[in-house]
Write an enzyme that holds these catalytic residues in place. Structure first.
Site, mmCIF file in Angstrom:
data_model
loop_
_atom_site.group_PDB
_atom_site.id
_atom_site.type_symbol
_atom_site.label_atom_id
_atom_site.label_comp_id
_atom_site.label_asym_id
_atom_site.label_seq_id
_atom_site.Cartn_x
_atom_site.Cartn_y
_atom_site.Cartn_z
ATOM 1 N N GLU A 1 27.014 41.743 55.330
ATOM 2 C CA GLU A 1 28.377 41.904 54.810
ATOM 3 C C GLU A 1 29.121 42.425 56.114
ATOM 4 O O GLU A 1 30.435 42.504 56.212
ATOM 5 C CB GLU A 1 28.000 42.996 53.953
ATOM 6 C CG GLU A 1 29.565 43.964 53.314
ATOM 7 C CD GLU A 1 29.238 44.777 52.218
ATOM 8 O OE1 GLU A 1 28.050 45.365 52.223
ATOM 9 O OE2 GLU A 1 30.048 45.016 51.333
ATOM 10 N N GLU B 186 26.151 46.520 42.288
ATOM 11 C CA GLU B 186 27.410 45.777 42.393
ATOM 12 C C GLU B 186 27.296 44.504 41.810
ATOM 13 O O GLU B 186 27.640 44.405 40.550
ATOM 14 C CB GLU B 186 27.854 45.819 44.045
ATOM 15 C CG GLU B 186 29.262 45.741 43.920
ATOM 16 C CD GLU B 186 30.161 46.469 44.906
ATOM 17 O OE1 GLU B 186 29.503 47.138 45.791
ATOM 18 O OE2 GLU B 186 31.436 46.300 45.162
HETATM 19 C C1 BGC Z 1 32.319 44.106 47.959
HETATM 20 C C2 BGC Z 1 33.048 43.087 48.707
HETATM 21 C C3 BGC Z 1 34.470 43.237 48.110
HETATM 22 C C4 BGC Z 1 35.043 44.819 48.581
HETATM 23 C C5 BGC Z 1 36.346 45.002 48.226
HETATM 24 C C6 BGC Z 1 32.678 45.623 48.143
HETATM 25 O O1 BGC Z 1 31.985 46.592 47.501
HETATM 26 O O2 BGC Z 1 30.862 44.121 48.057
HETATM 27 O O3 BGC Z 1 32.503 42.300 49.202
HETATM 28 O O4 BGC Z 1 35.281 42.353 48.183
HETATM 29 O O5 BGC Z 1 34.240 45.696 47.727
HETATM 30 O O6 BGC Z 1 36.428 46.252 48.085
#
Ligand code: BGC
Length: 888
Positions: free
Chosen positions: A743, A464
């Site tokens: 997270e 990501e």
């Molecule tokens: C990210 C997040 C992001 C989110 C929004 C995720 O995969 O890691 O931090 O804001 O997606 O959907």
């Protein structure tokens, strides 16, 4: 005594490669109190002795010391040249000596760029992510007086002259929306060049430009081939000039980097090294002529600061064998960067490391949360010589590495980790008497380091590593307390503008790679841009930068972007309720349905709250830069949204949505009718008690939770929330051994199980936004909105939580602000430092009696007799006061 720091140009120290002087500033130091600037005298010269003056401001009567408009200096500038600045100021306590600064110009007009974009990649290479190298031998006819190299690439590059890497920066040219906005780097290479032959060399890698990128792994997103472009401007001692640049006379070859990609790592085969490839008279290697690629040079912009470079050096802490028999290196800190390894092998010996963040419950290697990212580093030895290697064009987010292959027995001495992040000066310091809170602060700082690698990413480890707008929105004020991120965020905002949709929609990630690519995505197929709290970064970030640095130029630069985002919401609102297409809502809140990421707070409430908030901020910013008509219009819109919000989301004096986040947002954004205020506060306390004092909030509610409590008379509950140690809480992670912010609150649950590996990062700064509260409220260092940028500070520490002491400071654009306190029973000793040319309002909260005022005149606040305030000029002060007996 009064003196000046060095001169700051375009928010940088002695920048190389600016296209114009935008802004100049300096800091005044003195051991005396109440120092204010009365005027300044600024000169620009082409020589360091200031014999050849190009600009002389004369004595200008002005208190401005941080944001002097640089435009009058631009008249006489030419490209690729060094200039010198000096300034001295008159203050209320006398005149300073001269302070100096220097800068070098880039190409003032991109049309001057002579370099072609050259590549040695062929048609079939579009599917590969191999490295290539390019070279050219040049001849300099005379001794060199000055030389500036301007270089950039499609892909990632390293530039060499005569075998030496130019510049300390890495991951150049950074990640931007390349086809609309490509940065080039500028280097003073005078010392690299001598009369006679010199060799220019370049190593290229796929990087973000053409490698697999995004969780949907789109390849060749910006283009199919890597390419390099260089414009080297040389001025000889005799005054003549010569330009050397990339063209079809360069040659290229495959490099020893067999594979390199951001998510998957790098494979380097040292046996393929071409000896002396970047030096004169290279005779080895299969060099072939390059070809040129078309590219629109109008999108070239000189990089302005925040260069990515190697920062911390972390030796391996231990090397051990897991229960499953894997050999694992532990660096003791979750970080983003490279592992450098040294050792000795035989030709063909393979070294292979797999980076990862955490061990599972049994203490074994856990890589599931990397998803498809391989995060693997491979090096193949060339001969029996000692080796030293780190990746070139890939980085990893890790604390551990599994040694998959190593010649002989690996020892911890073989491994050192280096962090990589954008170069920003540290500005915040925080320490208190509770070690777990200090660790929390450390974790926030390290998640910032781990995710400020050229763009603000969500996470640095899985497939990501994207510039998610919501995460940046939530964290930007904390970031600005921790480090000077002016140039970092300004660059990112340029890409936000570049990628904003024509009708004002704002991408979910910047640089955008999602719009039009989400048809297969479970959630984003319903809306691949413009989500509330995410897209609002377009307004909240400029506001935050204005607040923290007092610089109005960011408002001007972002004005149209901000306005078109508000207009976008307006055009898709239903009445004044905004809730359009896909919304993340209170993302990953714990009150979500089992297994879902979408929190329980209704989207129409969250979205409309942000619609109101962004509209209000925009109206305020419009007024700051004198756009009164817009200000009135959008303030009216804000009032209308607020009215609808109150009519729609309240019933019988309470919010219909009884979630923590609904109460927090309504309070924090000023959306609660005064008569219902007490109800909402009590509802929030009840919702907190219902969870046994725990938060269940997600991305939207969490950043403001402690503010909503402490600003509404509940400092005790705010501290209790901060200091909770059991699940879910900030300190729960700390107690679990976290070294960065997670997270998910339930990334690792108390029973050792984990949140689903499809989205479980252990280095995600969003919830680190609590550090803003540590600085603003616990230390009490804030700026007044009337004189932002800490021209006037508000020093209002909130004593509580059983903390015995706090030591904290923030390096503002005017200088260091200190607010440190300690308690002895009910007595508080508060040490304050206010920078020259600023003032402060000091507020003693819950003060019963001021014992020592250090010459300040404290008054009781009429509306709240528990607050004493005093105005202070610059200088240091020690204030001793007694707290109200009931203060916890
Ligand atoms: C990210 C997040 C992001 C989110 C929004 C995720 O995969 O890691 O931090 O804001 O997606 O959907």
């Amino acid at each position: 005594m009064v003196s000046l720091s060095s001169v700051i140009i375009n928010d940088q120290h002695n920048p190389v490669g600016i296209q114009s002087v935008q802004q100049i500033g300096w800091k005044i130091h003195s051991d005396q109190r109440n120092v204010l600037q009365l005027g300044y005298h600024l000169q620009l010269a082409s020589d360091k002795d200031f014999q050849d003056l190009l600009y002389d401001s004369g004595i200008v009567t002005s208190e401005e010391s941080a944001h002097i408009d640089g435009s009058p200096l631009n008249e006489n500038l030419v490209s690729a040249k060094k200039y010198f600045l000096r300034v001295r100021v008159d203050t209320t306590v006398g005149q300073t000596g001269w302070a100096y600064g220097a800068f070098a110009t880039a190409l003032l007009d991109p049309a001057e760029w002579k370099g072609k974009f050259i590549t040695v990649e062929k048609e079939e290479d579009s599917a590969k992510s191999k490295g290539t190298c390019l070279r050219k031998e040049i001849r300099l006819r005379n001794p060199v007086r000055s030389a500036f190299a301007f270089t950039t690439a499609l892909g990632l590059y390293q530039f060499y002259i005569n075998g030496k890497k130019v510049g300390y920066d890495e991951f150049t040219p950074g990640w931007t929306s390349y086809n609309k906005h490509l940065l080039y780097q500028a280097y003073d290479v005078t010392s690299f060049l001598h009369p006679g032959h010199s060799t220019l060399g370049c190593m290229l890698g796929a990087g973000w430009y053409k490698g697999d990128i995004g969780f949907n792994r789109v390849r060749n997103y910006y283009g199919k081939y890597t390419a390099f472009s260089c414009h080297l401007a040389v001025e000889y001692e005799d005054g003549s000039q010569e330009i050397f640049c990339t063209d079809d006379t360069w040659e290229g070859a495959d490099s020893p980097i067999v594979f390199s990609e951001i998510y998957d790592g790098e494979i380097y085969d040292a046996r393929l090294e071409i000896s002396g490839w970047n030096k004169n008279h290279c005779t080895s290697g299969n060099w072939i002529p390059v070809r040129t690629l078309p590219f629109n040079k109008k999108v070239l912009t000189a990089q302005a600061g925040a260069k990515v470079c190697r920062k911390d050096c972390i030796p391996a802490k231990e090397i051990f064998t897991t229960p499953q028999g894997d050999r694992v290196i532990d660096f003791g800190q979750n970080l983003t960067g490279w592992i450098e390894f040294i050792g000795q092998g035989h030709t063909g010996d393979r070294i292979e490391l797999h980076c990862f963040e955490i061990l599972d419950h049994q203490g074994n290697v856990y890589t599931d949360n990397l998803r498809t990212a391989k995060s693997a580093v491979t090096y193949i030895c060339r001969d029996d010589e000692p080796f030293r290697f780190h990746e070139n064009f890939s980085f990893q987010g890790f604390r551990y590495a599994k040694v998959v292959s190593w010649p002989g027995i690996p020892e911890k001495e073989n491994f050192t980790a280096y962090t990589l992040h954008s170069d920003m000066e540290p500005t915040g310091q925080f320490e208190c008497s509770i070690p777990e809170v200090n660790q929390l602060h450390h974790n926030v700082l390290w998640s910032m380091k781990g995710n400020f690698l050229d763009i603000p990413t969500d996470c640095p480890q899985r497939d990501e590593r994207l510039g998610w707008t919501g995460d940046a929105q939530i964290f930007c004020r904390t970031a600005a307390y921790l480090m000077d991120c002016r140039t970092f965020f300004r660059k990112w905002l340029d890409d936000l503008v570049a990628d904003q949709t024509e009708d004002g929609g704002v991408p979910h990630v910047v640089p955008d790679i999602l719009i039009g690519n989400c048809a297969q995505d479970r959630l984003l197929k319903n809306g691949d841009h413009s989500a509330s709290a995410w897209a609002d970064v377009s307004v909240i970030l400029p506001w935050t930068l204005y607040l923290m640095y007092g610089d109005t130029s960011v408002i001007r630069a972002q004005y149209q972007s901000m306005k078109s985002w508000i207009d976008y919401m307006h055009s898709h609102a239903n009445g004044n309720i905004w809730n359009y297409r896909f919304q993340f809502g209170d993302w990953v809140a714990l009150d979500a349905a089992e297994g879902s990421c979408l929190g329980a707070t209704p989207n129409d409430l969250t979205c409309t709250a942000y619609y109101a908030y962004s509209t209000e901020l925009f109206a305020r910013m419009a007024s700051v830069i004198g756009c009164e008509a817009d200000s009135i219009k959008y303030m009216q819109l804000h009032n209308d949204i607020k009215k609808t919000y109150q009519e729609t989301f309240f019933e019988d004096g309470h919010l219909t949505a009884q979630t923590q986040t609904a109460q927090i947002l309504s309070l924090h954004f000023g959306l609660v009718p005064e008569t219902y205020r007490q109800n909402v506060i009590e509802d929030l306390i009840r919702l907190l008690q219902k969870e046994n004092g725990h938060l269940v909030t997600g991305f939207v509610g969490t950043p403001y939770f402690c503010f909503a409590l402490s600003r509404n008379g509940h400092i005790k509950e705010a501290y209790e929330l901060l200091l909770k140690e059991d699940f879910p809480s900030w300190l729960y992670q700390v107690k679990q051994g976290a070294t960065t912010i997670w997270e998910h609150w339930d990334g690792i649950r108390p029973d050792g199980s984990m949140w689903s590996p499809d989205m479980n990062s252990f280095n995600h700064y969003a919830y680190g936004s609590i550090a803003e509260w540590l600085y603003c409220t616990v230390a009490g260092i804030d700026t007044s909105t009337e004189a932002p940028g800490f021209k006037k500070s508000v020093i209002a520490p909130h004593i509580g939580g059983g903390l015995k002491y706090v030591k904290s400071s923030y390096e503002s654009v005017y200088g260091k602000i200190d607010s440190s306190w300690k308690t002895d029973g009910n007595t508080v000793t508060l040490d304050i430092q206010i920078p020259c040319n600023t003032s402060a309002q000091i507020r003693l909260i819950n003060a019963a009696e001021v014992i020592a005022d250090d010459g300040l005149s404290f008054q009781e606040v009429v509306s709240n007799t528990h607050i004493r305030t005093a105005s202070a000029g610059s200088g240091t002060y020690r204030i001793i006061y007694k707290l109200q007996p009931d203060t916890d």
